[in-house]
Write a protein that holds these residues in place. Structure first.
Motif, PDB file in Angstrom:
ATOM      1  N   ARG A  16       0.832  -1.207   0.000  1.00 58.03           N
ATOM      2  CA  ARG A  16       0.000   0.000   0.000  1.00 58.03           C
ATOM      3  C   ARG A  16       0.865   1.256   0.000  1.00 58.03           C
ATOM      4  O   ARG A  16       0.536   2.243  -0.673  1.00 58.03           O
ATOM      5  N   PHE A  17       1.974   1.208   0.752  1.00 52.02           N
ATOM      6  CA  PHE A  17       2.871   2.364   0.766  1.00 52.02           C
ATOM      7  C   PHE A  17       3.455   2.617  -0.624  1.00 52.02           C
ATOM      8  O   PHE A  17       3.510   3.769  -1.082  1.00 52.02           O
ATOM      9  N   TRP A  18       3.888   1.565  -1.309  1.00 56.78           N
ATOM     10  CA  TRP A  18       4.490   1.734  -2.628  1.00 56.78           C
ATOM     11  C   TRP A  18       3.464   2.238  -3.643  1.00 56.78           C
ATOM     12  O   TRP A  18       3.785   3.072  -4.494  1.00 56.78           O
ATOM     13  N   ARG A  19       2.219   1.751  -3.532  1.00 50.48           N
ATOM     14  CA  ARG A  19       1.180   2.253  -4.443  1.00 50.48           C
ATOM     15  C   ARG A  19       0.950   3.745  -4.234  1.00 50.48           C
ATOM     16  O   ARG A  19       0.776   4.500  -5.191  1.00 50.48           O
ATOM     17  N   GLY A  20       0.950   4.174  -2.983  1.00 60.14           N
ATOM     18  CA  GLY A  20       0.791   5.597  -2.709  1.00 60.14           C
ATOM     19  C   GLY A  20       2.001   6.410  -3.137  1.00 60.14           C
ATOM     20  O   GLY A  20       1.858   7.527  -3.646  1.00 60.14           O
ATOM     21  N   TYR A  21       3.185   5.840  -2.955  1.00 60.32           N
ATOM     22  CA  TYR A  21       4.405   6.570  -3.304  1.00 60.32           C
ATOM     23  C   TYR A  21       4.514   6.748  -4.815  1.00 60.32           C
ATOM     24  O   TYR A  21       5.022   7.781  -5.282  1.00 60.32           O
ATOM     25  N   GLU A  23       2.353   7.472  -6.823  1.00 61.64           N
ATOM     26  CA  GLU A  23       1.536   8.592  -7.273  1.00 61.64           C
ATOM     27  C   GLU A  23       2.213   9.936  -7.059  1.00 61.64           C
ATOM     28  O   GLU A  23       1.729  10.959  -7.547  1.00 61.64           O
ATOM     29  N   GLN A  24       3.310   9.933  -6.331  1.00 58.82           N
ATOM     30  CA  GLN A  24       4.065  11.165  -6.076  1.00 58.82           C
ATOM     31  C   GLN A  24       5.153  11.318  -7.138  1.00 58.82           C
ATOM     32  O   GLN A  24       6.182  10.670  -7.070  1.00 58.82           O
ATOM     33  N   SER A 285       3.597  12.607   2.671  1.00 55.71           N
ATOM     34  CA  SER A 285       2.281  12.664   2.046  1.00 55.71           C
ATOM     35  C   SER A 285       1.603  11.300   2.024  1.00 55.71           C
ATOM     36  O   SER A 285       0.391  11.201   2.189  1.00 55.71           O
ATOM     37  N   VAL A 286       2.395  10.237   1.820  1.00 56.59           N
ATOM     38  CA  VAL A 286       1.822   8.894   1.785  1.00 56.59           C
ATOM     39  C   VAL A 286       1.408   8.439   3.183  1.00 56.59           C
ATOM     40  O   VAL A 286       0.320   7.882   3.375  1.00 56.59           O
ATOM     41  N   PRO A 289      -2.010  11.247   4.745  1.00 54.99           N
ATOM     42  CA  PRO A 289      -2.776  11.772   3.596  1.00 54.99           C
ATOM     43  C   PRO A 289      -3.323  13.156   3.832  1.00 54.99           C
ATOM     44  O   PRO A 289      -3.463  13.943   2.891  1.00 54.99           O
TER      45      PRO A 289
END
Length: 295
Positions: A16-21, A23-24, A285-286, A289
Motif C-alpha cells: 500500500r505504501f508503494w502504491r501511494g508513493y 503517485e508522487q 504525504s503517503v 494523507p
C-alpha cells in the motif's frame, strides 16, 4: 500461524505504501536520482581507479579544462575531477546517512522516553532539547568539529548532536497522542510494563514519522558535511564533495574562472539534497494523507 499473519500484514502495508508513493511524481524523480547516485557510489572502484585520489604522479596537467581525456577537467594536482566526484559520492552519502540515522535515533529515544514518563523527568529532557534547539546548529557543529580530533566520525557526531532536537519534539508529541488511546490503558491494566508499552505499542506508531524525518534529515546532514568540509573542518585524508569545493577555493578556482572545478561538486550536493527532500515530502504525504491534501 501468528508469525505468518504478521508478515502478511507487513507485506500488505509495504504494498500500500508503494502504491501511494508511485503517485508522487516528485518523489519518484527524487528516488530515481538517489538510485543512480547510489549505484555510482557503490561502483566507484569499477568506474574510477583508487589511484585518482592520490596527488602523487597524477596523469593530467593542473587545472585542465574538460576534454575527451578528462570529461570534467582536472584539479590543481592534475587529478581527474570526474574520478574525484565518483569517489566523493561515497563519503558524502555515507556521512549523510550515518549522521541522519544517529540523529534520528537520539531524537526518537528522547522523544519516546519524555512522552511516556512525563513529569519532571520529561520537563528536564525537553528543556535540554530546547537548549539545543535554540543554539545555532552550524556554529555548534563547527565548535565540536574544531575541538574534537578531525575525522569522518567527528563530523558525523557533530552533525548528529546538533540536529536531533527537532525529531525529539515531534516524536514526543506523537507519543503523547498515542498514549492517550484506550488500548494503551488496556495494555497497562493487563500488566504491560514501561518497556513493553514503549517498544510494542508506542514505537511502531511513531515509526512512520521517524522514517519521514530520517529522509528529510539526510539532506540536511549532507549539506552540513559539505559546509564543514568547505570550512576546512572535514577529514583531509578522504575525498568528499565539500572537500572538493574547499580545494577549489584554495586553488583560486573562483577568481581564475575555472568553473569546471566548482560546478560538478556543487551540482552534486544540490541534486542529492533536493532528491532526499522531495523523497521525504513524498513519504510524509503517503503516511499522512491529510498533510498531502493540505498541500
Amino acid at each position: 500461524m501468528t508469525s505468518a499473519l504478521v508478515w502478511a500484514r507487513r507485506r500488505g502495508s509495504l504494498a500500500r505504501f508503494w502504491r501511494g508513493y508511485r503517485e508522487q511524481r516528485a518523489g519518484l524523480w527524487g528516488l530515481s536520482v538517489l538510485l543512480v547516485i547510489g549505484a555510482v557510489a557503490a561502483a566507484a572502484p569499477l568506474l574510477a581507479s583508487g589511484d585518482v585520489r592520490s596527488v602523487a604522479d597524477a596523469p593530467g596537467g593542473p587545472m585542465e579544462a574538460p576534454s575527451g581525456a578528462y570529461w570534467l577537467g582536472t584539479d590543481q594536482f592534475g587529478r581527474s575531477l570526474l574520478g574525484l566526484l565518483v569517489w566523493g559520492a561515497r563519503v558524502s552519502l555515507a556521512v549523510g546517512l550515518l549522521a541522519a540515522a544517529l540523529s534520528v535515533a537520539i531524537g526518537t529515544l528522547v522523544g519516546v522516553v519524555a512522552g511516556h514518563y512525563g513529569g519532571w523527568f520529561a520537563t528536564a529532557l525537553m528543556r535540554i532539547t530546547d537548549w539545543f534547539l535554540v543554539m545555532p546548529a552550524l556554529v555548534l557543529a563547527i565548535v565540536l568539529a574544531t575541538v574534537l580530533s578531525r575525522g569522518l566520525w567527528t563530523v558525523i557526531l557533530a552533525i548528529a548532536v546538533t540536529s536531533w532536537p527537532t525529531t525529539a519534539r515531534l516524536v514526543r508529541a506523537q507519543t503523547v497522542a498515542v498514549e492517550s488511546r484506550p488500548y494503551i490503558e488496556r495494555a497497562t491494566a493487563l500488566g504491560g510494563g514501561h518497556r513493553h508499552i514503549m517498544t510494542r505499542h508506542v514505537l511502531p506508531q511513531v515509526m512512520p514519522l521517524v522514517l519521514a524525518q530520517t529522509t528529510l534529515g539526510i539532506s540536511t546532514a549532507i549539506l552540513t558535511e559539505a559546509t564543514l568540509a568547505f570550512l576546512g573542518l572535514g577529514d583531509p585524508s578522504v575525498v568528499s564533495w565539500g572537500g572538493m569545493l574547499q580545494d577549489a577555493r584554495e586553488a583560486g578556482a573562483v577568481s581564475s574562472g575555472h568553473w569546471w572545478y566548482l560546478a560538478p561538486p556543487g551540482i552534486a550536493i544540490a541534486s542529492v539534497a533536493v532528491a532526499f527532500t522531495v523523497c521525504g515530502r513524498a513519504v510524509e504525504s503517503v503516511l499522512n494523507p491529510r498533510l498531502g491534501a493540505a498541500r
